[in-house]
Every structure is written in structure tokens, then in C-alpha cells.
Write an enzyme that holds these catalytic residues in place. Structure first.
Site, PDB file in Angstrom:
ATOM      1  N   ASP A   1       0.869  -1.179   0.000  1.00  0.00           N
ATOM      2  CA  ASP A   1       0.000   0.000   0.000  1.00  0.00           C
ATOM      3  C   ASP A   1       0.907   1.231   0.000  1.00  0.00           C
ATOM      4  OD1 ASP A   1      -1.903   1.923   0.507  1.00  0.00           O
ATOM      5  OD2 ASP A   1      -2.962   0.817   2.033  1.00  0.00           O
ATOM      6  N   THR A   2       1.267   1.749   1.166  1.00  0.00           N
ATOM      7  CA  THR A   2       2.210   2.887   1.186  1.00  0.00           C
ATOM      8  C   THR A   2       3.631   2.420   0.880  1.00  0.00           C
ATOM      9  OG1 THR A   2       2.738   2.628   3.525  1.00  0.00           O
ATOM     10  CG2 THR A   2       0.851   4.014   2.985  1.00  0.00           C
ATOM     11  N   GLY A   3       3.920   1.161   1.124  1.00  0.00           N
ATOM     12  CA  GLY A   3       5.263   0.617   0.916  1.00  0.00           C
ATOM     13  C   GLY A   3       6.143   0.708   2.156  1.00  0.00           C
TER      14      GLY A   3
ATOM     15  N   THR B   1       5.933  -0.673   5.216  1.00  0.00           N
ATOM     16  CA  THR B   1       6.258  -1.926   5.913  1.00  0.00           C
ATOM     17  C   THR B   1       7.384  -2.652   5.189  1.00  0.00           C
ATOM     18  OG1 THR B   1       3.938  -2.091   6.514  1.00  0.00           O
ATOM     19  CG2 THR B   1       5.268  -4.077   6.794  1.00  0.00           C
TER      20      THR B   1
ATOM     21  N   LYS C   1      -1.020  -1.211  -4.607  1.00  0.00           N
ATOM     22  CA  LYS C   1      -2.136  -0.266  -4.666  1.00  0.00           C
ATOM     23  C   LYS C   1      -1.691   1.025  -5.322  1.00  0.00           C
ATOM     24  CE  LYS C   1      -5.161  -0.627  -1.113  1.00  0.00           C
ATOM     25  NZ  LYS C   1      -5.849  -0.334   0.146  1.00  0.00           N
TER      26      LYS C   1
ATOM     27  N   PHE D   1     -10.236  -0.305  -0.533  1.00  0.00           N
ATOM     28  CA  PHE D   1      -9.916  -1.379   0.412  1.00  0.00           C
ATOM     29  C   PHE D   1     -10.416  -2.702  -0.152  1.00  0.00           C
ATOM     30  CE2 PHE D   1      -9.704  -3.944   4.165  1.00  0.00           C
ATOM     31  CZ  PHE D   1      -8.529  -3.489   4.743  1.00  0.00           C
TER      32      PHE D   1
HETATM   33  P1  IMP Z   1       1.937  -0.645   3.756  1.00  0.00           P
HETATM   34  O1  IMP Z   1       3.031  -0.595   4.794  1.00  0.00           O
HETATM   35  O2  IMP Z   1       1.123   0.631   3.774  1.00  0.00           O
HETATM   36  O3  IMP Z   1       2.439  -0.955   2.377  1.00  0.00           O
HETATM   37  O4  IMP Z   1       0.906  -1.732   4.232  1.00  0.00           O
HETATM   38  C1  IMP Z   1       0.975  -3.033   3.877  1.00  0.00           C
HETATM   39  C2  IMP Z   1       0.007  -3.865   4.723  1.00  0.00           C
HETATM   40  O5  IMP Z   1      -1.237  -3.181   4.971  1.00  0.00           O
HETATM   41  C3  IMP Z   1      -0.376  -5.120   3.982  1.00  0.00           C
HETATM   42  O6  IMP Z   1       0.514  -6.183   4.285  1.00  0.00           O
HETATM   43  C4  IMP Z   1      -1.772  -5.401   4.491  1.00  0.00           C
HETATM   44  O7  IMP Z   1      -1.725  -6.165   5.665  1.00  0.00           O
HETATM   45  C5  IMP Z   1      -2.357  -4.058   4.846  1.00  0.00           C
HETATM   46  N1  IMP Z   1      -3.268  -3.530   3.777  1.00  0.00           N
HETATM   47  C6  IMP Z   1      -3.060  -2.435   3.025  1.00  0.00           C
HETATM   48  N2  IMP Z   1      -4.085  -2.236   2.152  1.00  0.00           N
HETATM   49  C7  IMP Z   1      -4.959  -3.257   2.351  1.00  0.00           C
HETATM   50  C8  IMP Z   1      -6.221  -3.625   1.729  1.00  0.00           C
HETATM   51  O8  IMP Z   1      -6.768  -2.979   0.811  1.00  0.00           O
HETATM   52  N3  IMP Z   1      -6.817  -4.746   2.215  1.00  0.00           N
HETATM   53  C9  IMP Z   1      -6.277  -5.513   3.208  1.00  0.00           C
HETATM   54  N4  IMP Z   1      -5.096  -5.213   3.804  1.00  0.00           N
HETATM   55  C10 IMP Z   1      -4.434  -4.081   3.383  1.00  0.00           C
END
Ligand code: IMP
Length: 220
Positions: free
Chosen positions: A140-142, A144, A168, A189
Site C-alpha cells: 500500500d504505502t510501501g 512496511t 495499490k 480497500f
Molecule cells: P503498507 O506498509 O502501507 O504498504 O501496508 C501493507 C500492509 O497493509 C499489507 O501487508 C496489508 O496487511 C495491509 N493492507 C493495506 N491495504 C490493504 C487492503 O486494501 N486490504 C487488506 N489489507 C491491506
């Protein structure tokens, strides 16, 4: 793999629920099907081949496949099944070891870039010199993934590749792009195929957009 070698999913081209079989208990909770299960499986078949083509050429080609729990488990299981059936361009099979980790990033610790991984330093030491393939459900944001990679690099693996089934298309992205991506999806979502909303929908096979009814029904 080319950085943008993925399938772009357009929010205008979603499928109505009655075109596919959906568990009765979720009929009101999802708005539309974004990626039908069959298409997910077909795409994974191709991703496995792309991954295997780029495995370092060791006498016994090998990979440590790391599943990022919980959302990544279905993609991980199906991808590992496909990789097992693949051979390198030199006709060799691939020796796989499987690893499972949970990742929690702490927003309050952002300044230190802290990410908590469920494996101890001793367990992470096992990654030294290995070819890692990290398997994630969605970027999503990248944030993690960037933090996770920084941590894993401290333990000196021979190579690290990342695959995410979904990325995303969001203005909040930090620009991180995994090596192997299944689909780029709209900024909505999504649930299903092990992706959850408060632990629900992991048992739905398709990837779907949650409805307002679903959000209310499963809010915590
Ligand atoms: P990031 O650090 O923002 O890239 O978040 C990644 C984590 O957020 C993923 O491993 C998911 O667990 C959770 N996540 C982000 N978007 C979604 C979504 O649309 N549906 C379900 N889980 C999501």
C-alpha cells in the site's frame, strides 16, 4: 522483470457479484469482484516462471521463501506449489525452504524506522548467504516492506527478491515497487484471497471490494 510488468486493474472494469459464486455469508458485504480467483491462479502460474528464471545459478538452485503473515499465506501457498513444478532454464529443479514471519511497523517509532519482526536475531542469522524471496499480499504505502528489507539486509543474505500479489495505486505510496507484482489495483480497500478486514473475508476466494454494509458489519 520490467518494473511495470503487471496487470493493471481498472475500477471501471469490476465484475458484478452475480457473475461469480460468492459465499452466501458475504453477499451483502462485498460490492464487486475486482479479480476473480481463476485469474489470480493463472497470474501466479506466470509469476512463478518469472521468479524461477532469475534464481542465481548455483549447483543446486535454491530459495528461502518467506511468507509475510497473515495476508500473504494464500499467495505464498499457491506460489510455492507453482515454483515446485518449475525448472530453471538449465532444466534444474529448485530446492525450497519455507519461512514464516509476522511484521508490525510502529508508526510512533517512525523516526527510528522501527519494524518488529516475529523472528529473533538468532533466527534471522539463518538468512546469511541465502537467496530470499519475500512473499507479501499487498503493498500500500510501501512503508512496511521498506523497513522489513532494511532489517533483513543487516543479516547478509546473498540476494533478496520481493513479490507482492497486489500493489495499490495510491498517492500515499513511498515509491517502493517489488520485483514481481501480480496486479496494480485501484486505491480501494480490498478483501479476499487471505486479505482481511478485521480478520474477516480471508475465506473468500476472489479479491473483492468491500461494501459499506460489510464495513459496518465487521467494524470493531
Ligand atoms: P503498507 O506498509 O502501507 O504498504 O501496508 C501493507 C500492509 O497493509 C499489507 O501487508 C496489508 O496487511 C495491509 N493492507 C493495506 N491495504 C490493504 C487492503 O486494501 N486490504 C487488506 N489489507 C491491506
Amino acid at each position: 522483470m520490467d518494473a511495470k510488468n503487471w496487470i493493471d486493474i481498472d475500477i471501471e472494469r469490476v465484475y458484478p457479484l452475480d457473475h461469480f459464486v460468492v459465499p452466501q455469508h458475504y453477499e451483502k458485504d462485498i460490492e464487486s469482484i475486482l479479480i476473480p480467483h481463476g485469474m489470480i491462479k493463472d497470474r501466479i502460474n506466470k509469476l512463478a516462471k518469472l521468479i524461477v528464471n532469475e534464481i542465481p545459478d548455483d549447483p543446486i538452485p535454491n530459495l528461502v521463501v518467506c511468507c509475510v503473515l497473515k495476508g500473504g499465506h494464500q499467495y505464498f501457498a499457491d506460489l510455492v506449489d507453482e515454483i515446485k513444478r518449475c525448472h530453471t532454464s538449465k532444466g534444474k529443479s529448485i530446492k525450497l525452504s519455507l519461512e514464516f514471519l509476522k511484521v508490525k511497523s510502529y508508526e510512533n517509532d517512525q523516526s527510528t524506522g522501527d519494524v518488529r519482526i516475529s523472528l529473533s536475531d538468532k533466527e534471522l542469522e539463518e538468512f546469511r548467504g541465502k537467496n530470499l524471496l519475500i512473499v507479501e499480499d499487498i503493498i500500500d504505502t510501501g512503508r512496511t516492506m521498506v523497513k522489513l528489507l532494511k532489517r533483513l539486509e543487516e543479516f547478509g543474505p546473498n540476494s533478496i527478491k520481493v513479490t507482492s500479489l497486489l500493489i495499490k495505486k495510491t498517492p500515499h505510496s513511498n515509491g517502493y515497487i517489488p520485483h514481481y507484482v501480480g496486479f496494480a489495483i485501484p486505491d480501494a480497500f480490498v478483501v479476499g484471497y487471505a486479505l482481511d478486514y478485521n480478520e474477516h473475508f480471508r475465506d473468500l476466494d476472489h479479491i473483492a471490494v468491500i461494501s459499506e454494509h460489510g464495513k459496518k458489519a465487521y467494524a470493531v
